[in-house]
Design an enzyme around this catalytic site. Structure first.
Site, mmCIF file in Angstrom:
data_model
loop_
_atom_site.group_PDB
_atom_site.id
_atom_site.type_symbol
_atom_site.label_atom_id
_atom_site.label_comp_id
_atom_site.label_asym_id
_atom_site.label_seq_id
_atom_site.Cartn_x
_atom_site.Cartn_y
_atom_site.Cartn_z
ATOM 1 N N GLU A 147 -6.100 -9.838 -8.403
ATOM 2 C CA GLU A 147 -7.407 -10.649 -9.124
ATOM 3 C C GLU A 147 -7.780 -10.041 -10.222
ATOM 4 O OE1 GLU A 147 -6.721 -9.381 -6.056
ATOM 5 O OE2 GLU A 147 -7.698 -10.831 -4.546
ATOM 6 N N CYS A 199 -12.340 -6.689 -5.787
ATOM 7 C CA CYS A 199 -12.117 -7.766 -6.403
ATOM 8 C C CYS A 199 -13.105 -9.010 -6.354
ATOM 9 C CB CYS A 199 -10.656 -8.377 -6.040
ATOM 10 S SG CYS A 199 -9.363 -7.242 -6.517
ATOM 11 N N CYS A 232 -10.376 -8.192 -1.871
ATOM 12 C CA CYS A 232 -11.069 -7.043 -1.471
ATOM 13 C C CYS A 232 -12.266 -6.948 -1.850
ATOM 14 C CB CYS A 232 -10.103 -5.901 -1.674
ATOM 15 S SG CYS A 232 -10.291 -5.294 -3.435
ATOM 16 N N HIS A 282 -5.577 -4.342 -9.142
ATOM 17 C CA HIS A 282 -5.266 -5.459 -8.166
ATOM 18 C C HIS A 282 -4.934 -6.865 -8.611
ATOM 19 C CE1 HIS A 282 -7.668 -3.438 -4.518
ATOM 20 N NE2 HIS A 282 -6.744 -2.548 -5.215
HETATM 21 ZN ZN LIG Z 1 -8.656 -6.237 -4.712
#
Ligand SMILES: [Zn+2]
Length: 156
Positions: free
Chosen positions: A55, A86, A83, A53
């Protein structure tokens, strides 16, 4: 650079990564002392890495550049509200603040719904969609016992 410019950089990373077919429409930058020290965009599909992801990628890049496992004194600018994975990564990295652009509802509207993960957290382990079951805790405790005794450990 002002906060809005840093967010624009995160959004640009999202757009560029998506246009290059690297992954979903998410971007992130890490800022320290008014400078971008880490960048990331979603690379899940191009690297076959479900944890890639924006981040997480930006945190890894920033920590590598800082030669540190913490982001004290840093701010994270992410194109979308993090999310749960993260969010956890951000807490482990310990930045000073997070700025997000779009929110969870915006992401859910285009098919990136992470609300179900938040709903899984308080459920009993056997009722989660992926069941969790504890095994041989008496064996698994040994690394913890050794860690407590270890003299030359790097605490974090
Ligand atoms: Zn994430």
């Amino acid at each position: 650079m002002c906060k809005e410019k840093f967010m624009q950089e995160a959004v640009n990373a999202a757009l560029k990564g998506m246009q290059n077919n690297e992954g979903g429409p998410f971007g992130c930058v890490v800022v320290k002392d008014g400078k971008i020290i880490g960048r990331g965009n979603n690379r899940v599909t191009s690297t076959n890495d479900p944890t890639a992801h924006a981040e997480v990628m930006a945190i890894r890049d920033a920590c590598k550049n800082l030669d540190s496992f913490q982001l004290e004194g840093c701010e994270i600018y992410t194109s979308c509200e993090p999310c749960p994975m993260c969010l956890g990564a951000i807490y482990w990295a310990r930045p000073d603040k997070v700025y997000y652009g779009s929110n969870q509802a915006d992401a859910a509207n285009i098919g990136f719904d992470d609300a179900f993960i938040y709903k899984e957290i308080p459920l009993p382990y056997t009722e989660r969609s992926i069941p969790f079951e504890q095994l041989v805790p008496e064996i698994a405790i040994t690394p913890f016992q050794e860690w407590e005794k270890k003299e030359d450990k790097t605490e974090y």
